[in-house]
Write a protein that holds these residues in place. Sequence first.
Motif, PDB file in Angstrom:
ATOM      1  N   TYR A  66       0.838  -1.203   0.000  1.00 34.95           N
ATOM      2  CA  TYR A  66       0.000   0.000   0.000  1.00 34.95           C
ATOM      3  C   TYR A  66       0.878   1.261   0.000  1.00 34.95           C
ATOM      4  O   TYR A  66       0.635   2.195  -0.772  1.00 34.95           O
ATOM      5  CB  TYR A  66      -0.916  -0.014   1.222  1.00 34.95           C
TER       6      TYR A  66
ATOM      7  N   HIS B  30      -2.412   5.080  -5.777  1.00 33.26           N
ATOM      8  CA  HIS B  30      -3.559   5.167  -4.876  1.00 33.26           C
ATOM      9  C   HIS B  30      -4.172   6.566  -4.894  1.00 33.26           C
ATOM     10  O   HIS B  30      -5.400   6.717  -4.918  1.00 33.26           O
ATOM     11  CB  HIS B  30      -3.131   4.773  -3.457  1.00 33.26           C
TER      12      HIS B  30
ATOM     13  N   GLU C 201      -8.336   9.408   2.509  1.00 35.35           N
ATOM     14  CA  GLU C 201      -7.502   8.285   2.937  1.00 35.35           C
ATOM     15  C   GLU C 201      -7.334   8.303   4.458  1.00 35.35           C
ATOM     16  O   GLU C 201      -7.505   7.277   5.131  1.00 35.35           O
ATOM     17  CB  GLU C 201      -6.134   8.395   2.259  1.00 35.35           C
TER      18      GLU C 201
END
Length: 153
Positions: A115, A122, A131
């Motif tokens: 991630y 992202h 986020e």
Amino acid sequence: MANTYTQIHVQFVFAVKYRNGLIQPSIKAELYQYISGILKPHNHKLLAINGMPDHIHIFIGMRPTQSISDLMQDIKGNSSKWINEKNFLKIKFEWQEGYGAFSYSKSHVNNVIDYIKNQEEHHKKESFRDEYLKFLKAFEIEYDERYIFKDLI
């Protein structure tokens, strides 16, 4: 400390003051290397570091030789001083007050590393604010909207 065995994985998230996009590609690698040097004296293990021009994610295997608040004070204080002393920017660099610290079990380590490595991809789909709010909700952390990282001015 003899007979002390730990497995503590923590992801830290924090932003540039007013979320100004000041962490440009020209300083990013050197900044990340400098931050990794801050971790070494305390034997924390850097697992991943990446971010965007307005914020950063750091994922470590944390040793119990230092508190989270002391570590964040070291990283944010020393790195902002270093950026300013290097004259990378025409303005004074500052990190915004506060940070997020999220702990993970061993089974989640590889997913968190992936991630963080894929931050650029992202953030083509999701803002930093969205986020960050997802992290707070996923970890069931109560928060006051007044103190969520401030938007760009």
